[in-house]
Design an enzyme around this catalytic site. Structure first.
Site, PDB file in Angstrom:
ATOM      1  N   HIS A 157       0.837  -1.191   0.000  1.00 46.48           N
ATOM      2  CA  HIS A 157       0.000   0.000   0.000  1.00 46.48           C
ATOM      3  C   HIS A 157       0.876   1.247   0.000  1.00 46.48           C
ATOM      4  O   HIS A 157       1.964   1.262   0.583  1.00 46.48           O
ATOM      5  CB  HIS A 157      -0.906   0.042   1.234  1.00 46.48           C
ATOM      6  CG  HIS A 157      -1.883  -1.080   1.281  1.00 46.48           C
ATOM      7  ND1 HIS A 157      -3.166  -0.975   0.806  1.00 46.48           N
ATOM      8  CD2 HIS A 157      -1.750  -2.360   1.724  1.00 46.48           C
ATOM      9  CE1 HIS A 157      -3.787  -2.121   0.961  1.00 46.48           C
ATOM     10  NE2 HIS A 157      -2.945  -2.983   1.515  1.00 46.48           N
ATOM     11  N   THR A 218      -7.626  -4.156   3.649  1.00 48.62           N
ATOM     12  CA  THR A 218      -6.196  -3.971   3.908  1.00 48.62           C
ATOM     13  C   THR A 218      -5.818  -2.501   3.757  1.00 48.62           C
ATOM     14  O   THR A 218      -4.949  -2.001   4.468  1.00 48.62           O
ATOM     15  CB  THR A 218      -5.347  -4.831   2.961  1.00 48.62           C
ATOM     16  OG1 THR A 218      -5.693  -4.551   1.601  1.00 48.62           O
ATOM     17  CG2 THR A 218      -5.532  -6.313   3.249  1.00 48.62           C
ATOM     18  N   GLY A 219      -6.495  -1.796   2.841  1.00 48.06           N
ATOM     19  CA  GLY A 219      -6.239  -0.370   2.664  1.00 48.06           C
ATOM     20  C   GLY A 219      -6.612   0.436   3.892  1.00 48.06           C
ATOM     21  O   GLY A 219      -5.919   1.402   4.274  1.00 48.06           O
TER      22      GLY A 219
END
Length: 276
Positions: A157, A218-219
């Site tokens: 990310h 997950t972000g």
């Protein structure tokens, strides 16, 4: 022509096609996944979750009896981890009577993850550690390059901070540029974060291999990890507001936990085109 049974679900409007393939006898090609996830000709989804026993997954060396979340992005590429997908995966297992307990372990390409199906209808998933790189990253969008924080949550990310007006006006129809290239050799998800309060953020995300999505588990963890680092790494629970809803990310003891909804909305069959 081939028939494929499927279910459709979403977690905060991050939507997935779910395929049960317990013994790994019906692998899907990248072309198959792209077709199924296409919103115009297939079922439509941000990704595809294949439900398979871990014993049948090449490269898995953990407990072979676990259910394995074989996750593919909408473009057919493999992904290591997906927080919203993990909740939808667990909801599917529950509704199909494939699990008997409310606390389970699910295998993923990022490792084994604990999942708790709570009595209030929400699902809490262990997301593993969020690791921040000491190397500074950058994100380019709408002709402007911004500094970013590189965070790994089992997948990569790049998190950058913006004000509220910028967040609302971003054009994320195409992938933002990211750098340096050696920091993201396989590409990355990109999060744009507006800090609303000490433990309250709003964000949008462009997912690698998908495009902008309504939510990214997950972000959200990556964004909270970046904000928490700016706050002095105290940890605790954060409210995360995404276009698909409001979720909670909690940091503590070196792990991140994501809590939010997950629902199965449809079941059916789709006809796959013959393979070339």
């Amino acid at each position: 022509m081939r028939q494929l049974s499927f279910a459709k679900g979403h977690g905060a409007k991050n939507d997935f096609v779910i395929v049960l393939d317990r013994h790994g006898v019906s692998p899907l090609s990248e072309e198959d996944v792209r077709f199924v996830c296409d919103r115009h000709v297939g079922v439509g989804g941000d990704g595809l979750l294949r439900v398979i026993k871990a014993a049948h997954v090449c490269g898995w060396d953990g407990d072979p009896h676990l259910w394995f979340m074989d996750y593919r992005n909408a473009d057919g590429s493999l992904a290591e981890m997906c927080g919203n997908g993990l909740r939808v995966f667990a909801r599917f297992l529950q509704e199909e009577d494939l699990i008997a307990e409310n606390t389970i372990t699910i295998a993923t390409r990022a490792g084994a993850r604990q999942v708790v199906l709570r009595g209030d209808g929400l699902i809490q998933v262990e997301m593993g550690p969020a690791r921040i790189s000491p190397e500074e990253a950058s994100v380019s969008v709408s002709g402007e390059t911004r500094p970013a924080v590189a965070v790994n949550v089992g997948n990569p990310h790049a998190v950058t901070f913006v004000d509220g007006a910028t967040l609302a006006g971003l054009d994320l129809r195409s992938a933002p540029g990211v750098g340096p290239a050696d920091l993201f050799p396989d590409g990355t998800n990109v999060e744009f974060v507006h800090v609303l309060g000490e433990h309250d953020i709003a964000m949008r995300v462009h997912e690698r291999g998908v495009g902008e999505t309504m939510a990214c588990g997950t972000g959200m963890v990556a964004a909270v990890a970046a904000v928490d680092a700016r706050n002095g790494a105290a940890g605790g629970a954060y409210t995360v507001r995404v276009p698909g809803g409001v979720l909670t990310v909690e940091l503590g003891n070196g792990l991140a936990w994501l809590t939010g909804p997950a629902v199965i909305v449809a079941r059916g069959e789709v006809t796959l085109p013959d393979r070339r």
